[in-house]
Scaffold this motif. Structure first.
Motif, PDB file in Angstrom:
ATOM      1  N   ASN A  18      28.257  22.449  64.602  1.00  0.00           N
ATOM      2  CA  ASN A  18      27.559  21.302  64.019  1.00  0.00           C
ATOM      3  C   ASN A  18      27.545  21.473  62.502  1.00  0.00           C
ATOM      4  N   GLY A  19      26.674  20.773  61.808  1.00  0.00           N
ATOM      5  CA  GLY A  19      26.624  20.842  60.352  1.00  0.00           C
ATOM      6  C   GLY A  19      26.338  22.224  59.800  1.00  0.00           C
ATOM      7  N   LYS A  20      25.712  23.093  60.573  1.00  0.00           N
ATOM      8  CA  LYS A  20      25.364  24.423  60.099  1.00  0.00           C
ATOM      9  C   LYS A  20      26.047  25.552  60.861  1.00  0.00           C
ATOM     10  N   ILE A  21      26.070  25.470  62.148  1.00  0.00           N
ATOM     11  CA  ILE A  21      26.525  26.591  62.973  1.00  0.00           C
ATOM     12  C   ILE A  21      28.051  26.655  63.054  1.00  0.00           C
ATOM     13  N   ARG A  22      28.570  27.857  62.796  1.00  0.00           N
ATOM     14  CA  ARG A  22      29.993  28.129  62.917  1.00  0.00           C
ATOM     15  C   ARG A  22      30.171  29.342  63.828  1.00  0.00           C
ATOM     16  N   ILE A  23      31.300  29.368  64.512  1.00  0.00           N
ATOM     17  CA  ILE A  23      31.673  30.542  65.291  1.00  0.00           C
ATOM     18  C   ILE A  23      32.959  31.067  64.681  1.00  0.00           C
ATOM     19  N   ILE A  24      32.937  32.322  64.246  1.00  0.00           N
ATOM     20  CA  ILE A  24      34.085  32.927  63.596  1.00  0.00           C
ATOM     21  C   ILE A  24      34.768  33.839  64.611  1.00  0.00           C
TER      22      ILE A  24
END
Length: 180
Positions: free
Chosen positions: A102-108
């Motif tokens: 979403n606008g904040k959460i990222r999965i690297i």
């Protein structure tokens, strides 16, 4: 695209410090909502091919992007708290990508294109299951590559969910513990 947690960097909780705003903690006020959104996205990605995930529809943001050129920055974040050589091998020897929840959460993580040989898959899942994404870590507050206009949560609201030895570790006690 299949998603694996086999390479998840565990037992590392990174706190902000004077060198960096990067951390791996999450705002306690958004914890339940975050995992609902993450699980929903994982389910969606699992039913799509990499090509479908890479497709950008009008009015939407890109869901996946390469972090080529950012390996050193990521390795430096994690080498402060873990096995420096192992961390460097992970980040320098693999194609690192970012999935946008979403606008904040990222999965690297690490993206292995054409990981699974198509000849072993049934026809109905060949296209969606040939690529594999290994989750390395969650960037809950988008601090790996923050936007300058992004408001960060208060330090006292940040909790750790990856390292039970962290002083800010968050867990929900089970009912039997509450009764004692």
């Amino acid at each position: 695209m299949l998603v694996s947690f086999q390479k998840l960097i565990r037992r590392n909780c990174i706190h902000k410090d004077e060198k960096s705003e990067f951390h791996t903690r999450i705002d306690i006020n958004k914890l339940r909502q975050a995992f609902t959104q993450i699980h929903s996205k994982l389910k969606e990605w699992n039913s799509k091919s990499l090509e479908q995930i890479e497709e950008v529809k009008p009015g939407e943001e890109k869901e996946i992007k390469s972090l080529k050129g950012e390996e050193k920055k990521l390795a430096n974040y994690f080498s402060r708290v873990g096995d420096n050589q192992k961390i460097k091998r992970i980040f320098f020897n693999n194609p690192i990508w970012q999935l946008r929840v979403n606008g904040k959460i990222r999965i690297i993580g690490i993206l292995e294109k054409d990981y699974i040989d198509k000849k072993f898959l049934p026809d109905n899942i060949k296209q969606n299951s040939k690529d594999l994404f290994y989750v390395l870590y969650y960037d809950f507050e988008h601090t790996s590559f923050p936007s300058s206009d992004q408001e960060q949560p208060k330090e006292e609201d940040l909790v750790c969910i990856m390292n039970e030895n962290c002083s800010r570790y968050f867990f929900l006690p089970n009912e039997t513990e509450e009764e004692d």
